[in-house]
Design a protein around this motif. Structure first.
Motif, PDB file in Angstrom:
ATOM      1  N   HIS A 122       0.827  -1.203   0.000  1.00 11.40           N
ATOM      2  CA  HIS A 122       0.000   0.000   0.000  1.00 11.40           C
ATOM      3  C   HIS A 122       0.865   1.257   0.000  1.00 11.40           C
ATOM      4  O   HIS A 122       0.532   2.250  -0.660  1.00 11.40           O
ATOM      5  CB  HIS A 122      -0.907  -0.018   1.229  1.00 11.40           C
ATOM      6  CG  HIS A 122      -1.934   1.063   1.278  1.00 11.40           C
ATOM      7  ND1 HIS A 122      -2.818   1.321   0.253  1.00 11.40           N
ATOM      8  CD2 HIS A 122      -2.243   1.961   2.263  1.00 11.40           C
ATOM      9  CE1 HIS A 122      -3.625   2.316   0.599  1.00 11.40           C
ATOM     10  NE2 HIS A 122      -3.288   2.733   1.798  1.00 11.40           N
ATOM     11  N   GLY A 123       1.989   1.213   0.716  1.00 12.80           N
ATOM     12  CA  GLY A 123       2.896   2.360   0.712  1.00 12.80           C
ATOM     13  C   GLY A 123       3.400   2.681  -0.675  1.00 12.80           C
ATOM     14  O   GLY A 123       3.460   3.854  -1.080  1.00 12.80           O
ATOM     15  N   THR A 124       3.751   1.649  -1.436  1.00  6.32           N
ATOM     16  CA  THR A 124       4.216   1.889  -2.807  1.00  6.32           C
ATOM     17  C   THR A 124       3.066   2.351  -3.695  1.00  6.32           C
ATOM     18  O   THR A 124       3.267   3.141  -4.629  1.00  6.32           O
ATOM     19  CB  THR A 124       4.870   0.635  -3.402  1.00  6.32           C
ATOM     20  OG1 THR A 124       3.911  -0.414  -3.533  1.00  6.32           O
ATOM     21  CG2 THR A 124       6.021   0.159  -2.536  1.00  6.32           C
ATOM     22  N   GLU A 125       1.868   1.859  -3.425  1.00  8.45           N
ATOM     23  CA  GLU A 125       0.694   2.288  -4.195  1.00  8.45           C
ATOM     24  C   GLU A 125       0.374   3.757  -3.920  1.00  8.45           C
ATOM     25  O   GLU A 125       0.116   4.541  -4.842  1.00  8.45           O
ATOM     26  CB  GLU A 125      -0.500   1.397  -3.831  1.00  8.45           C
ATOM     27  CG  GLU A 125      -1.734   1.615  -4.680  1.00  8.45           C
ATOM     28  CD  GLU A 125      -1.639   1.005  -6.068  1.00  8.45           C
ATOM     29  OE1 GLU A 125      -2.485   1.352  -6.908  1.00  8.45           O
ATOM     30  OE2 GLU A 125      -0.719   0.196  -6.313  1.00  8.45           O
ATOM     31  N   LEU A 126       0.369   4.141  -2.627  1.00  6.14           N
ATOM     32  CA  LEU A 126       0.115   5.541  -2.270  1.00  6.14           C
ATOM     33  C   LEU A 126       1.157   6.476  -2.877  1.00  6.14           C
ATOM     34  O   LEU A 126       0.858   7.625  -3.208  1.00  6.14           O
ATOM     35  CB  LEU A 126       0.119   5.705  -0.749  1.00  6.14           C
ATOM     36  CG  LEU A 126      -1.050   5.095   0.028  1.00  6.14           C
ATOM     37  CD1 LEU A 126      -0.806   5.222   1.527  1.00  6.14           C
ATOM     38  CD2 LEU A 126      -2.370   5.773  -0.343  1.00  6.14           C
ATOM     39  N   ALA A 127       2.382   5.970  -3.025  1.00  6.76           N
ATOM     40  CA  ALA A 127       3.454   6.778  -3.609  1.00  6.76           C
ATOM     41  C   ALA A 127       3.354   6.880  -5.126  1.00  6.76           C
ATOM     42  O   ALA A 127       4.101   7.632  -5.752  1.00  6.76           O
ATOM     43  CB  ALA A 127       4.820   6.190  -3.219  1.00  6.76           C
ATOM     44  N   GLY A 128       2.446   6.112  -5.727  1.00  8.60           N
ATOM     45  CA  GLY A 128       2.291   6.141  -7.181  1.00  8.60           C
ATOM     46  C   GLY A 128       3.434   5.478  -7.913  1.00  8.60           C
ATOM     47  O   GLY A 128       3.764   5.849  -9.050  1.00  8.60           O
TER      48      GLY A 128
END
Length: 381
Positions: free
Chosen positions: A167-173
């Motif tokens: 999710h952290g990588t997803e939130l970071a785009g």
């Protein structure tokens, strides 16, 4: 049953408590086979939360279904399951839109959307550092796993930290080919690095000062950055010829501190604003709270973190925050584990019987070398 109970700051004990009961037709009871100690449990353990004495802790849980209510039709007794840390109803506006971490129905605390097992301010739900766990809305919440014991340590990461790192990588785009800077090499930070590698990052920098954690980052192909040896943003900028990272993940939270141990809650946010290129994204999955009486500054005690917003704005950066909606990712991550593409168990350092939970909390809280991730086994002696 036996369960890990919070008794005060740095004081947990394994005690006898009542077995959980089916309270609604949609409930299930899961016999826990593996339950983990999470880095965010330490906020409570250290007395830096509003968790009440007597709370059964534990939100990273998996096991085998022992009983189901009459309204449960998909999940069956005997199913091996992962229990997402989110307690979600499945039918409110946020759940329907995939934001199970912000369920509008399961937390009765006014002003708080989202519920979880065994955690401060996240509703009345007992945790799973115990022999048994009641799971509301079982058909919606439980993730089925292949029967047996294969991949037990990998699947144990599906309830929280693997999806949260992803999710952290997803939130970071994050996109394939990106350089990614991950601040914090605790379990969630290492999962973010592992996720970034799986998603095709060209390079992943992992910032921490604990050598055992940095060694694990190297093990998965990431580049370690020891912030006790110099400014981490400068180290990453130098390593990239001044270009910095395309995106970054904050996996530290409100107790961020400098190498001496002095807390600066804005420290990691400032470093990410510096090191992420203009128009890049920042994903914040480290925990921040609205009130922190133990904070280093008066503003931070009220949840007001004065990070370098001016530079953040002038660089046109983006930021995503908040707890992970586990169900958005856990089925895909389960299948990555089954096919051998993901091996989140690389960070497991200790597998202990539930009875040794107090000892494990103490070692993990003191960041003792080698104590990177602790799995508790209620059925082990």
């Amino acid at each position: 049953m036996k369960a890990v109970v919070y008794q005060g700051p740095r004081n947990v004990a394994v005690t006898e408590v009542d077995d959980p009961q089916l309270q609604a037709p949609t409930d299930a009871i899961v016999r826990i086979t593996t339950t983990n100690i999470c880095g965010s449990d330490l906020h409570m353990y250290e007395g830096r939360s509003t968790v009440e004495q007597g709370k059964i802790l534990g939100h990273e849980n998996m096991g085998v279904v022992e009983a189901v209510g009459p309204g449960v039709s998909r999940i069956k007794v005997g199913d091996r399951v992962s229990v997402p840390f989110n307690v979600a109803c499945g039918t409110c506006r946020n759940c329907v839109e995939g934001w199970t971490s912000f369920c509008l129905r399961t937390n009765p605390i006014e002003g708080v959307d989202g519920a979880a097992y065994g955690y401060a301010n996240m509703g009345p739900y007992d945790g799973g550092q115990a022999e048994l766990l009641r799971v509301p809305y079982a058909d919606f919440n439980l993730l089925e796993l292949p029967p047996g014991t294969e991949h037990e340590n990998d699947f144990a990461m599906l309830s929280d930290i693997f999806p949260t790192g992803w999710h952290g990588t997803e939130l970071a785009g994050m996109r394939p080919g990106d350089r990614v800077a991950v601040f914090g090499a605790g379990p969630v930070g290492l999962m973010a690095a592992h996720s970034a590698m799986i998603r095709g990052a060209s390079e992943v920098f992992v910032v921490d000062k604990e050598q055992d954690r940095l060694d694990l980052a190297v093990k998965i192909g990431a580049t370690p950055v020891d912030f006790s040896r110099g400014d981490p943003a400068e180290q990453i900028l130098e390593a990239t010829g001044g270009r910095g990272a395309d995106c970054g993940v904050e996996a530290v939270g409100y107790q961020a501190h400098d190498p001496s141990g002095e807390e600066h809650p804005e420290l990691v946010l400032d470093n990410l604003v510096t090191v992420v290129r203009s128009t890049g994204g920042i994903g914040v999955v480290g925990v921040y709270v609205p009130q922190d009486p133990g904070a280093a500054t008066d503003a931070a005690k009220q949840g007001r973190i004065g990070f370098d917003y001016g530079t953040f704005f002038s660089k046109g950066q983006r930021m995503g925050t908040g707890q992970c909606p586990v169900m958005r990712y856990n089925r895909h991550l389960r299948d990555l584990i089954i096919t051998g593409r993901a091996t989140p168990s690389f960070l497991v350092s200790h597998e202990l019987p539930l009875e040794r939970a107090a000892e494990a909390y103490d070692h993990f809280d003191r960041r003792e070398a080698g104590w990177t991730k602790v799995l508790l086994r209620p059925g082990q002696h």
